[in-house]
Scaffold this active site. Structure first.
Site, PDB file in Angstrom:
ATOM      1  N   SER A 135       0.876  -1.009  -0.284  1.00  0.00           N
ATOM      2  CA  SER A 135      -0.066   0.036  -0.108  1.00  0.00           C
ATOM      3  C   SER A 135       0.990   1.240  -0.030  1.00  0.00           C
ATOM      4  O   SER A 135       2.088   1.086   0.333  1.00  0.00           O
ATOM      5  CB  SER A 135      -0.734   0.079   1.210  1.00  0.00           C
ATOM      6  N   TYR A 148      -2.241  -1.100  10.420  1.00  0.00           N
ATOM      7  CA  TYR A 148      -1.951  -1.511   8.799  1.00  0.00           C
ATOM      8  C   TYR A 148      -0.745  -0.782   8.138  1.00  0.00           C
ATOM      9  O   TYR A 148      -0.235  -1.630   7.344  1.00  0.00           O
ATOM     10  CB  TYR A 148      -3.428  -0.658   8.157  1.00  0.00           C
TER      11      TYR A 148
HETATM   12  N1  NAD Z   1      -8.591  -1.026  -1.025  1.00  0.00           N
HETATM   13  C1  NAD Z   1      -7.889  -0.040  -0.813  1.00  0.00           C
HETATM   14  O1  NAD Z   1      -8.006   0.987  -0.860  1.00  0.00           O
HETATM   15  C2  NAD Z   1      -6.406  -0.736  -0.692  1.00  0.00           C
HETATM   16  C3  NAD Z   1      -5.349   0.486  -0.814  1.00  0.00           C
HETATM   17  C4  NAD Z   1      -4.121  -0.151  -0.739  1.00  0.00           C
HETATM   18  C5  NAD Z   1      -3.777  -1.476  -0.549  1.00  0.00           C
HETATM   19  N2  NAD Z   1      -4.952  -2.357  -0.437  1.00  0.00           N
HETATM   20  C6  NAD Z   1      -4.597  -3.707  -0.379  1.00  0.00           C
HETATM   21  O2  NAD Z   1      -5.041  -4.518  -1.336  1.00  0.00           O
HETATM   22  C7  NAD Z   1      -5.352  -5.996  -0.996  1.00  0.00           C
HETATM   23  C8  NAD Z   1      -6.937  -6.288  -1.720  1.00  0.00           C
HETATM   24  O3  NAD Z   1      -7.670  -5.222  -0.862  1.00  0.00           O
HETATM   25  P1  NAD Z   1      -9.050  -5.123  -1.367  1.00  0.00           P
HETATM   26  O4  NAD Z   1      -9.124  -3.459  -1.218  1.00  0.00           O
HETATM   27  O5  NAD Z   1      -9.448  -5.810  -2.611  1.00  0.00           O
HETATM   28  O6  NAD Z   1     -10.016  -5.367  -0.358  1.00  0.00           O
HETATM   29  P2  NAD Z   1     -11.412  -6.524  -0.011  1.00  0.00           P
HETATM   30  O7  NAD Z   1     -11.726  -6.566   1.333  1.00  0.00           O
HETATM   31  O8  NAD Z   1     -12.427  -5.941  -1.096  1.00  0.00           O
HETATM   32  O9  NAD Z   1     -10.521  -7.882  -0.542  1.00  0.00           O
HETATM   33  C9  NAD Z   1      -9.796  -8.666   0.231  1.00  0.00           C
HETATM   34  C10 NAD Z   1      -9.968 -10.074   0.028  1.00  0.00           C
HETATM   35  O10 NAD Z   1      -8.819 -10.681   0.807  1.00  0.00           O
HETATM   36  C11 NAD Z   1      -9.671 -11.780   1.473  1.00  0.00           C
HETATM   37  N3  NAD Z   1      -9.164 -12.309   2.700  1.00  0.00           N
HETATM   38  C12 NAD Z   1      -8.515 -11.539   3.923  1.00  0.00           C
HETATM   39  N4  NAD Z   1      -8.104 -12.106   4.682  1.00  0.00           N
HETATM   40  C13 NAD Z   1      -7.766 -13.347   4.265  1.00  0.00           C
HETATM   41  C14 NAD Z   1      -7.160 -14.705   4.872  1.00  0.00           C
HETATM   42  N5  NAD Z   1      -6.792 -14.643   5.977  1.00  0.00           N
HETATM   43  N6  NAD Z   1      -6.996 -15.557   3.993  1.00  0.00           N
HETATM   44  C15 NAD Z   1      -7.601 -15.492   2.811  1.00  0.00           C
HETATM   45  N7  NAD Z   1      -8.314 -14.581   2.125  1.00  0.00           N
HETATM   46  C16 NAD Z   1      -8.356 -13.492   2.858  1.00  0.00           C
HETATM   47  C17 NAD Z   1     -11.059 -11.440   1.749  1.00  0.00           C
HETATM   48  O11 NAD Z   1     -11.979 -12.447   2.161  1.00  0.00           O
HETATM   49  C18 NAD Z   1     -11.329 -10.660   0.573  1.00  0.00           C
HETATM   50  O12 NAD Z   1     -12.026 -11.341  -0.460  1.00  0.00           O
HETATM   51  C19 NAD Z   1      -5.214  -5.916   0.449  1.00  0.00           C
HETATM   52  O13 NAD Z   1      -4.002  -6.531   0.778  1.00  0.00           O
HETATM   53  C20 NAD Z   1      -5.167  -4.364   0.899  1.00  0.00           C
HETATM   54  O14 NAD Z   1      -4.575  -4.214   2.103  1.00  0.00           O
HETATM   55  C21 NAD Z   1      -6.180  -1.985  -0.701  1.00  0.00           C
END
Ligand code: NAD
Length: 245
Positions: A135, A148
């Site tokens: 991130s 985080y």
């Molecule tokens: N959305 C944002 O603004 C953002 C920004 C920077 C980084 N991220 C990162 O992007 C990645 C994806 O996030 P997203 O925004 O798509 O979120 P999201 O919540 O839409 O999707 C995350 C997915 O990961 C799965 N997951 C969580 N913990 C798990 C585990 N222990 N085992 C297996 N699956 C698991 C969840 O069930 C979900 O389907 C994450 O690492 C998040 O930290 C997101």
């Protein structure tokens, strides 16, 4: 771009991972989609040749099982992660210790479990590529999201270290660093918990908007492909200029 490649995607039931599953399949990859949410099965059913495993990355045995079912591995997008505390912004002094432990368990230890299972499989297959989702908070501090931010800094450290270990084994390891992305992490949790953040998120990015999940997935696809054949240990911000400020 990923024709004939066997690639694991974690967190594939939602958001960035779901977008990646669709985009990587479109580029010709054969996928193993991993998520603790059973909805991952329906995602795989909708994509040609995709397999799924509804398991939790905090369980090292689960990843070993995934690799056993999908042995000729070419790549992995280690993307599953959680924000912690339901997306609430809480100072260190108020942040529950058990939420800190959950964030570290998934974002750091879970990704560690993935690397430990994937690296030998890639080596046995003659090399390959890994992309980890960090991130911009893996570079920057974040008031109210210290756990985080710390976990995503750790992803940068794991990425760079694994890249150095893999460099002579034809294994490239890179990270994508998204800014704010329109996924359930924000639209259903972070923005709901913090309406002020929702209002300010677009203008915080120099491009005046937040990302679509597909924009992060395209960067990951490029890093996984041979088009990035001399790129390793890199941390690629996909943040509309946020970290350039
Ligand atoms: N959305 C944002 O603004 C953002 C920004 C920077 C980084 N991220 C990162 O992007 C990645 C994806 O996030 P997203 O925004 O798509 O979120 P999201 O919540 O839409 O999707 C995350 C997915 O990961 C799965 N997951 C969580 N913990 C798990 C585990 N222990 N085992 C297996 N699956 C698991 C969840 O069930 C979900 O389907 C994450 O690492 C998040 O930290 C997101």
């Amino acid at each position: 771009m990923l024709e004939g490649r066997n690639i694991i995607v974690t967190g594939a039931a939602s958001g960035i991972g779901l977008a990646a599953a669709r985009i990587f399949a479109g580029y010709g990859a054969t996928l193993m989609l991993v998520d603790r949410d059973e909805a991952v099965r329906a995602v795989a059913d909708g994509l040609p040749g995709a397999h799924s495993c509804a398991c939790d990355i905090t369980d090292p045995g689960a990843l070993a099982e995934v690799i056993a079912r999908f042995p000729a591995l070419d790549g992995a997008f280690n993307n599953a992660g959680i924000e912690g505390a339901g997306g609430a912004l809480l100072p260190v002094t108020d942040y529950p210790d058990e939420e800190f432990d959950k964030v570290v368990a998934v974002n750091v230890r879970g990704l560690w479990n993935c690397l430990k299972a994937e690296l030998p499989a890639l080596q046995a297959n003659g090399g390959g590529a890994i992309v980890n989702t960090s991130s911009v908070m893996g570079w920057l501090g974040a008031a109210g999201m210290a756990a985080y931010s710390a976990s995503k800094h750790a992803v940068v450290g794991l990425t760079r270290s694994a890249a150095l270990e893999g460099a002579m084994l034809a294994i490239r390891v890179n990270a994508v660093l998204p800014g704010a992305v329109a996924t359930p992490m924000l639209t259903e949790r972070g923005f709901v918990a913090n309406p002020d953040f929702a209002a300010a998120a677009a203008s915080a990015h120099p491009m005046g908007r937040i990302a679509r999940p597909e924009e992060i997935a395209e960067a990951a696809a490029w890093l996984l492909s041979d088009k990035a054949s001399f790129v390793t240990g890199h941390t690629l911000a996909v943040d509309g200029g946020l970290s350039a400020r």
